[in-house]
Design a protein around this motif. Structure first.
Motif, PDB file in Angstrom:
ATOM      1  N   PHE A 152       0.856  -0.818   0.200  1.00  0.00           N
ATOM      2  CA  PHE A 152      -0.298   0.120  -0.142  1.00  0.00           C
ATOM      3  C   PHE A 152       0.702   0.985  -0.046  1.00  0.00           C
ATOM      4  O   PHE A 152       0.212   2.377  -0.402  1.00  0.00           O
ATOM      5  CB  PHE A 152      -1.094  -0.217   0.709  1.00  0.00           C
ATOM      6  N   LEU A 153       1.912   1.041   0.592  1.00  0.00           N
ATOM      7  CA  LEU A 153       2.903   2.167   0.966  1.00  0.00           C
ATOM      8  C   LEU A 153       3.363   2.315  -0.532  1.00  0.00           C
ATOM      9  O   LEU A 153       3.706   3.873  -0.971  1.00  0.00           O
ATOM     10  CB  LEU A 153       4.032   2.002   1.545  1.00  0.00           C
ATOM     11  N   THR A 154       3.896   1.758  -1.706  1.00  0.00           N
ATOM     12  CA  THR A 154       4.368   1.828  -2.540  1.00  0.00           C
ATOM     13  C   THR A 154       3.429   1.810  -3.718  1.00  0.00           C
ATOM     14  O   THR A 154       3.716   3.063  -4.426  1.00  0.00           O
ATOM     15  CB  THR A 154       5.133   0.357  -2.561  1.00  0.00           C
ATOM     16  N   MET A 155       2.309   1.518  -3.508  1.00  0.00           N
ATOM     17  CA  MET A 155       1.485   2.371  -3.694  1.00  0.00           C
ATOM     18  C   MET A 155       1.033   3.555  -4.244  1.00  0.00           C
ATOM     19  O   MET A 155       0.685   4.594  -5.235  1.00  0.00           O
ATOM     20  CB  MET A 155       0.177   1.765  -3.783  1.00  0.00           C
ATOM     21  N   LEU A 156       1.019   3.905  -2.934  1.00  0.00           N
ATOM     22  CA  LEU A 156       1.077   5.391  -2.794  1.00  0.00           C
ATOM     23  C   LEU A 156       2.535   6.337  -2.803  1.00  0.00           C
ATOM     24  O   LEU A 156       1.896   7.491  -3.202  1.00  0.00           O
ATOM     25  CB  LEU A 156       0.809   5.759  -1.372  1.00  0.00           C
ATOM     26  N   SER A 157       3.338   5.452  -3.130  1.00  0.00           N
ATOM     27  CA  SER A 157       4.354   6.385  -3.116  1.00  0.00           C
ATOM     28  C   SER A 157       4.299   6.713  -4.700  1.00  0.00           C
ATOM     29  O   SER A 157       5.254   7.784  -5.427  1.00  0.00           O
ATOM     30  CB  SER A 157       6.147   5.422  -2.523  1.00  0.00           C
ATOM     31  N   SER A 158       3.969   5.713  -5.381  1.00  0.00           N
ATOM     32  CA  SER A 158       4.045   5.764  -7.236  1.00  0.00           C
ATOM     33  C   SER A 158       3.215   7.044  -7.204  1.00  0.00           C
ATOM     34  O   SER A 158       3.756   7.691  -7.897  1.00  0.00           O
ATOM     35  CB  SER A 158       4.229   4.508  -7.706  1.00  0.00           C
ATOM     36  N   ALA A 159       2.043   6.738  -6.764  1.00  0.00           N
ATOM     37  CA  ALA A 159       1.313   8.260  -6.935  1.00  0.00           C
ATOM     38  C   ALA A 159       1.664   9.149  -7.276  1.00  0.00           C
ATOM     39  O   ALA A 159       0.788  10.318  -7.912  1.00  0.00           O
ATOM     40  CB  ALA A 159      -0.010   7.775  -6.540  1.00  0.00           C
ATOM     41  N   SER A 160       2.268   9.957  -5.833  1.00  0.00           N
ATOM     42  CA  SER A 160       2.875  10.251  -5.801  1.00  0.00           C
ATOM     43  C   SER A 160       4.019  10.934  -6.421  1.00  0.00           C
ATOM     44  O   SER A 160       4.117  12.530  -7.448  1.00  0.00           O
ATOM     45  CB  SER A 160       3.614  10.747  -4.509  1.00  0.00           C
ATOM     46  N   TYR A 161       4.744  10.453  -6.953  1.00  0.00           N
ATOM     47  CA  TYR A 161       5.676  10.453  -8.158  1.00  0.00           C
ATOM     48  C   TYR A 161       4.652  11.101  -9.412  1.00  0.00           C
ATOM     49  O   TYR A 161       6.272  10.898  -9.879  1.00  0.00           O
ATOM     50  CB  TYR A 161       6.809   9.110  -8.475  1.00  0.00           C
ATOM     51  N   GLY A 162       3.927   9.363  -9.445  1.00  0.00           N
ATOM     52  CA  GLY A 162       3.185  10.227 -11.284  1.00  0.00           C
ATOM     53  C   GLY A 162       1.663  10.590 -10.956  1.00  0.00           C
ATOM     54  O   GLY A 162       1.530  10.407 -12.103  1.00  0.00           O
ATOM     55  N   GLN A 163       1.847  11.695 -10.054  1.00  0.00           N
ATOM     56  CA  GLN A 163       0.647  12.370 -10.372  1.00  0.00           C
ATOM     57  C   GLN A 163       0.555  13.197 -10.986  1.00  0.00           C
ATOM     58  O   GLN A 163      -0.792  13.723 -11.258  1.00  0.00           O
ATOM     59  CB  GLN A 163       0.180  13.374  -9.095  1.00  0.00           C
ATOM     60  N   ASN A 164       1.544  14.124 -12.244  1.00  0.00           N
ATOM     61  CA  ASN A 164       1.243  14.686 -13.412  1.00  0.00           C
ATOM     62  C   ASN A 164       1.292  13.837 -14.522  1.00  0.00           C
ATOM     63  O   ASN A 164       0.545  14.274 -15.565  1.00  0.00           O
ATOM     64  CB  ASN A 164       2.300  15.141 -13.338  1.00  0.00           C
ATOM     65  N   ARG A 165       0.623  12.328 -14.130  1.00  0.00           N
ATOM     66  CA  ARG A 165       0.418  12.047 -15.479  1.00  0.00           C
ATOM     67  C   ARG A 165      -0.775  10.944 -15.302  1.00  0.00           C
ATOM     68  O   ARG A 165      -1.332  10.908 -14.242  1.00  0.00           O
ATOM     69  CB  ARG A 165       1.786  10.190 -15.473  1.00  0.00           C
ATOM     70  N   LYS A 166      -1.068  10.003 -16.338  1.00  0.00           N
ATOM     71  CA  LYS A 166      -3.031   9.624 -15.969  1.00  0.00           C
ATOM     72  C   LYS A 166      -2.345   7.888 -15.494  1.00  0.00           C
ATOM     73  O   LYS A 166      -2.656   7.480 -15.295  1.00  0.00           O
ATOM     74  CB  LYS A 166      -3.538   9.735 -16.833  1.00  0.00           C
ATOM     75  N   ASN A 167      -2.067   8.498 -14.129  1.00  0.00           N
ATOM     76  CA  ASN A 167      -2.317   7.220 -13.382  1.00  0.00           C
ATOM     77  C   ASN A 167      -3.962   7.000 -12.782  1.00  0.00           C
ATOM     78  O   ASN A 167      -4.198   7.493 -12.360  1.00  0.00           O
ATOM     79  CB  ASN A 167      -1.124   7.188 -12.036  1.00  0.00           C
ATOM     80  N   SER A 168      -3.564   5.166 -12.422  1.00  0.00           N
ATOM     81  CA  SER A 168      -4.942   4.820 -12.332  1.00  0.00           C
ATOM     82  C   SER A 168      -5.070   3.434 -11.131  1.00  0.00           C
ATOM     83  O   SER A 168      -4.365   3.014 -11.446  1.00  0.00           O
ATOM     84  CB  SER A 168      -5.726   4.097 -13.293  1.00  0.00           C
ATOM     85  N   PHE A 169      -5.649   3.878 -10.188  1.00  0.00           N
ATOM     86  CA  PHE A 169      -6.515   2.894  -9.422  1.00  0.00           C
ATOM     87  C   PHE A 169      -7.287   1.770  -9.835  1.00  0.00           C
ATOM     88  O   PHE A 169      -8.180   2.357 -10.033  1.00  0.00           O
ATOM     89  CB  PHE A 169      -6.469   2.814  -8.026  1.00  0.00           C
ATOM     90  N   ILE A 170      -7.133   0.092  -9.713  1.00  0.00           N
ATOM     91  CA  ILE A 170      -8.116  -1.122  -9.900  1.00  0.00           C
ATOM     92  C   ILE A 170      -8.030  -2.043  -9.039  1.00  0.00           C
ATOM     93  O   ILE A 170      -7.739  -2.349  -8.476  1.00  0.00           O
ATOM     94  CB  ILE A 170      -7.295  -1.664 -11.030  1.00  0.00           C
ATOM     95  N   ILE A 171      -9.651  -1.940  -9.160  1.00  0.00           N
ATOM     96  CA  ILE A 171     -10.736  -2.909  -8.369  1.00  0.00           C
ATOM     97  C   ILE A 171     -10.865  -3.604  -9.235  1.00  0.00           C
ATOM     98  O   ILE A 171     -11.443  -3.522 -10.193  1.00  0.00           O
ATOM     99  CB  ILE A 171     -10.557  -2.559  -7.167  1.00  0.00           C
ATOM    100  N   ASN A 172      -9.836  -5.233  -8.807  1.00  0.00           N
ATOM    101  CA  ASN A 172     -11.018  -6.324  -9.751  1.00  0.00           C
ATOM    102  C   ASN A 172     -11.459  -7.613  -8.708  1.00  0.00           C
ATOM    103  O   ASN A 172     -11.205  -7.505  -7.702  1.00  0.00           O
ATOM    104  CB  ASN A 172      -9.548  -6.969 -10.837  1.00  0.00           C
ATOM    105  N   LEU A 173     -12.776  -7.988  -9.303  1.00  0.00           N
ATOM    106  CA  LEU A 173     -13.517  -8.654  -8.532  1.00  0.00           C
ATOM    107  C   LEU A 173     -14.348 -10.021  -9.540  1.00  0.00           C
ATOM    108  O   LEU A 173     -14.893  -9.633 -10.211  1.00  0.00           O
ATOM    109  CB  LEU A 173     -14.150  -8.460  -7.114  1.00  0.00           C
ATOM    110  N   GLY A 174     -13.900 -11.813  -9.041  1.00  0.00           N
ATOM    111  CA  GLY A 174     -14.708 -12.159 -10.042  1.00  0.00           C
ATOM    112  C   GLY A 174     -14.616 -13.886  -9.476  1.00  0.00           C
ATOM    113  O   GLY A 174     -13.735 -14.007  -8.844  1.00  0.00           O
ATOM    114  N   PHE A 175     -14.073 -14.332 -10.906  1.00  0.00           N
ATOM    115  CA  PHE A 175     -13.732 -15.559 -10.284  1.00  0.00           C
ATOM    116  C   PHE A 175     -13.034 -16.457 -11.258  1.00  0.00           C
ATOM    117  O   PHE A 175     -12.532 -15.822 -12.575  1.00  0.00           O
ATOM    118  CB  PHE A 175     -15.308 -17.151 -10.223  1.00  0.00           C
ATOM    119  N   HIS A 176     -12.453 -17.486 -10.807  1.00  0.00           N
ATOM    120  CA  HIS A 176     -11.938 -18.599 -12.407  1.00  0.00           C
ATOM    121  C   HIS A 176     -12.173 -19.861 -12.146  1.00  0.00           C
ATOM    122  O   HIS A 176     -12.152 -20.027 -10.785  1.00  0.00           O
ATOM    123  CB  HIS A 176     -10.386 -18.298 -12.780  1.00  0.00           C
TER     124      HIS A 176
END
Length: 219
Positions: free
Chosen positions: A16-40
């Protein structure tokens, strides 16, 4: 079990901290969070894999694919190429198969049984995505991810850290600014065997693969 829980908590906190750090580093770009739920629907390339440790003789005769849940949380980092993104994240999933067989009750008599192998894994993902088709509200993306996993089952039969790979084909539909609905069919396959030992000389290895479908949100 308490030690395992503490380790998993630290791993998720670090991710989670790594994600937040990356988000801060790339805040001027179109970065995105993705949540997926399903089955296989998962199965194993090699059969028959002996997975039931029993004091009396037990013989699997048929192993069939079975359905399990899959959930993951991904972070997408835009590169200089507008079609190319870096993807990483974490998730949980289960793998296994259905099984029919014959077992002894300690006497010369045998009876039929039905069981289901169900193993739970903490997954890590890292790779690239590329936009195959992109318009104002619709995008089709192919994603290739390396997928190391941590086995959460309390048994010495399985490897603690097996490796797999996952290939996604994501259909995204923009429904609001910075918010899209996702539909993602995928294929996941082991790169290594998932078992560490064998319960019998006649047992195959456990080498899982599966086809899945996730429903997700991108924001």
């Amino acid at each position: 079990n308490m030690m395992k829980f503490k380790v998993l908590t630290k791993i998720l906190h670090l991710a989670f901290l790594t994600m937040l750090s990356s988000a801060s580093y790339g805040q001027n770009r179109k970065n995105s969070f993705i949540i997926n739920l399903g089955f296989h629907q998962t199965d194993t390339y090699q059969k028959l894999f002996y997975n039931l440790d029993n004091t009396e003789p037990i013989y699997p005769t048929k192993q069939l694919s079975a359905a399990f849940f899959d959930v993951n949380f991904l972070y997408s980092i835009q590169t200089k190429n507008p079609k190319l993104k870096c993807i990483f994240g974490v998730g949980f999933n289960q793998k296994g198969f259905g099984e029919n067989g014959m077992a002894s009750d300690g006497s010369p008599n045998y009876y039929s049984y039905v069981s289901k192998l169900k193993n739970t894994y903490l997954s890590f993902y890292g790779g690239l995505s590329y936009d195959l088709y992109s318009r104002s509200k619709t995008r089709i993306t192919i994603v290739q991810l390396l997928n190391p996993e941590i086995d959460l089952n309390n048994t010495d039969l399985y490897k603690k850290v097996p490796f797999a790979t996952r290939t996604n084909l994501t259909f995204a539909r923009k429904v609001a600014d910075n918010f899209s609905l996702l539909l993602t069919p995928y294929f996941q396959t082991a790169l290594t065997k998932y078992n560490k030992t064998k319960l019998a000389n006649s047992s195959s290895n456990y080498v899982p693969y599966g086809f899945g479908l996730n429903f997700g949100l991108l924001f």
